[in-house]
Design an enzyme around this catalytic site. Sequence first.
Site, PDB file in Angstrom:
ATOM      1  N   ASP A 309       0.866  -1.170   0.000  1.00  0.00           N
ATOM      2  CA  ASP A 309       0.000   0.000   0.000  1.00  0.00           C
ATOM      3  C   ASP A 309       0.911   1.231   0.000  1.00  0.00           C
ATOM      4  O   ASP A 309       2.152   1.131   0.064  1.00  0.00           O
ATOM      5  CB  ASP A 309      -0.976  -0.030   1.186  1.00  0.00           C
ATOM      6  CG  ASP A 309      -2.235   0.780   0.855  1.00  0.00           C
ATOM      7  OD1 ASP A 309      -2.165   1.655  -0.021  1.00  0.00           O
ATOM      8  OD2 ASP A 309      -3.291   0.528   1.472  1.00  0.00           O
TER       9      ASP A 309
HETATM   10  C1  BGC Z   1      -5.083   3.061   0.057  1.00  0.00           C
HETATM   11  C2  BGC Z   1      -5.237   2.022  -1.036  1.00  0.00           C
HETATM   12  C3  BGC Z   1      -5.057   2.641  -2.379  1.00  0.00           C
HETATM   13  C4  BGC Z   1      -3.728   3.342  -2.431  1.00  0.00           C
HETATM   14  C5  BGC Z   1      -3.430   3.974  -3.777  1.00  0.00           C
HETATM   15  C6  BGC Z   1      -3.853   3.920  -0.121  1.00  0.00           C
HETATM   16  O1  BGC Z   1      -3.856   4.992   0.741  1.00  0.00           O
HETATM   17  O2  BGC Z   1      -5.048   2.411   1.308  1.00  0.00           O
HETATM   18  O3  BGC Z   1      -6.487   1.406  -0.918  1.00  0.00           O
HETATM   19  O4  BGC Z   1      -5.156   1.666  -3.382  1.00  0.00           O
HETATM   20  O5  BGC Z   1      -3.726   4.365  -1.454  1.00  0.00           O
HETATM   21  O6  BGC Z   1      -4.204   5.061  -4.042  1.00  0.00           O
END
Ligand code: BGC
Length: 767
Positions: A309
């Site tokens: 993530d």
């Molecule tokens: C979130 C994810 C997301 C990623 C990219 C993160 O802050 O937890 O769900 O896919 O950002 O945008």
Amino acid sequence: MKNGRITPGSNLAKGPFHFLKIMRASSYVILILLLTWIGQAGCSGPQTGTEKRERFVDSLLGEMTLEEKIGQMTLYTSGWTITGPALDSNYRQYIIDGRCGNIFNAHTVGYNMELQKLAVEESRLGIPLLFGYDVIHGHRTIFPIPLGEASSWEPALAERSAALSAREAAASGLNWTFSPVADLSRDPRWGRIAEGSGEDPLIGARFTEARVTGYQGSDLSDRNTLAACLKHFAVYGAPEAGRDYNTVDLSKRTIREVYMPPYQSAVEAGVATAMASFNEINGQPATSSRYIEDILRQEWGFEGVLVTDYGAIAELVPHGVAADSAHAGELALKAGVDMDMQSGIYMKNTTRMIREGILEEAIIDEAVRRVLRLKYDLGLFEDPYRYLDAEREKEVVHAQELLDHALEAGRRSIVLLKNEPFNGKKLLPVLKQPGSIALIGPMADNEVDIMGSWHAAGDPGIVVTLAEGLKNRFPGSEIKTTEGCGFYGKDRSGFSEAVRLANISDLVILAIGENYVQSGEAASRSDIGLPGVQQQLADAILKTGKPVVTVIFAGRPLTINRIDENLPAVLWAWQPGTRGGDAVADVLSGAYNPSGKLTVTFPRNVGQIPIYYSTKNSGRPFDADNKYTSKYLDVPNEPLYPFGYGLSYSEIRYSNLELNTHEISFTDTLQVSVTVSNEGPYAAEEIVQLYTRDLIGSVTRPVKELKDFTKIKLAAGEKQVVTFFLTADDLRFYDIDMNFIAEPGDFLVMTGPHSADLLSAEFKLEK
Ligand code: BGC
């Protein structure tokens, strides 16, 4: 071939890819050459698709420098400013240098074409970029939030939403979505409950699987599909106190039985990628946890790309398992994390660590192989510009089919919570056009919040607000709109105008709830009542004595006891998306008879959380006459609305629960039938639910577990017999040694309209 770079015409890979390209362009002579080449390469017989891919990937890997390999394991974000997309100039250079092989948050054909050209034409090997994006519930056209869509209990609906989202996103230059969210949650304080399918493992598994299938179709290289990403692995939906990113500490049994099925279903559906979650789980941050290798890869056989993530490798330092960022990178690599989203740690440290012998290059090679395979499967080596067709983008984005589906999905996600008579008559459906309607509340004419969290590239310009939807459905009514108040603070200055409008109108529609940032990521709430002074606005409107229909838009269950007690008609609209206004208006008018049911329990207050239907009995189950039983002094044990609950404008009755036998063996199938009758005046759809209870187990078992469901259509006055089939497999659970087994003994089987209103019968599972 220029500078040894792989371009569609180069022969650098000296592999099947190169030959295939030539073959497509010409003739049998080339085919013979290809077969000769295969022969020289030592293959017996024709190559399978996988063999061709492996040869291609291996030969390309053989050409790559260590920096270029790490580049394929690096993912950076594009920025997006008011004037349009903007890529950090360092990242541009990284792409050219082969040090960044993947970009997210870049979309539109024009922009992605520019970036893809940098990779393909300017970098040494010309390896195309992956373009990832959070297409969570639609891309430009937005469908209901996933939790709302789950209220349809129709995985096929979610599959179609995912397929249409993929088509629109792929036409906008994307090839990878960071979806579906398989995180089960039993805690509505957690704002990201909006992104999942609710509290139940079976519902979670069926919806997750459907979404993976919808996004990916049967062929990743199809220009209408995207690679999906199972997230967030694992157990992100159970943070302590419902606070996003917080610690997760749960028993292995609960993790396996409750939280894992949705993730596993995605792997079984062939999900191409997965994302590690931010949280720690039982002492290890997910990004460096053994869950990745032991469960995801070894046990479930996941072969795709595992991405972190956002910046999560760096977070291993504050988690307290890594001394510094280099150490964090080492832990993530050793755990099997293939791609680093945004921390840049792989890029900064890995080469040195390999040179110093801290890491083996084989780990890197395996990760790079996975990324290259994905690019190959997406068809990017064959044609890096295959998702970049400006004409197609114009045709597909906002296409009528998407807009139609947004309406359908919106209507099917709405749940009717209450419809009691007002002055002797039910307010819903509003069959006769009222002379005048007062539409009051911050959601009355709101084109952004109706899209919900993670509407990302959702286009507010095409949204049908509730005011617009009502105008479409009630053209003969005079509709006056006022907000009354906002979503924050204590400002009641708009109340008097709202009360004035209510007083001069025949019908009041109160449109209240959460705005789009009050749920979603980093949007946990410790008080899940209506935010701001919306409850007070509702009280003021109620005092007018006018007929009031309340429509609530939200990304999570809210504690709405006062609304439930005092207001006669309550419709739960979730955040229904682009056609949300039309969808709600169709339900209000009766053009669509509501059929949604909750996949998450609504608590009465935050103190009841975690609250879910499949609770254990305890040694002192609730007994009103005995103080020393499991209960609260200040609130009932029961929720405000139970799991599976939702009303129709018609009257649905259940009768005649019948079993074909009361004893089954481990190889038999039990048939459970129930008669479902539509005794009301309208055609209706009904979600029929099947639960079981294992009465005596070697470990304690929940008092109810959902085992199956179906949605049927019933004409007014129609009756149908619904039959479910159960086998010993459906009765399995984890015993004390964590074996997944069914035990002989007595069971209850239950069916009915929701988890707190069930007919039941007993049966025995014989040895
Ligand atoms: C979130 C994810 C997301 C990623 C990219 C993160 O802050 O937890 O769900 O896919 O950002 O945008």
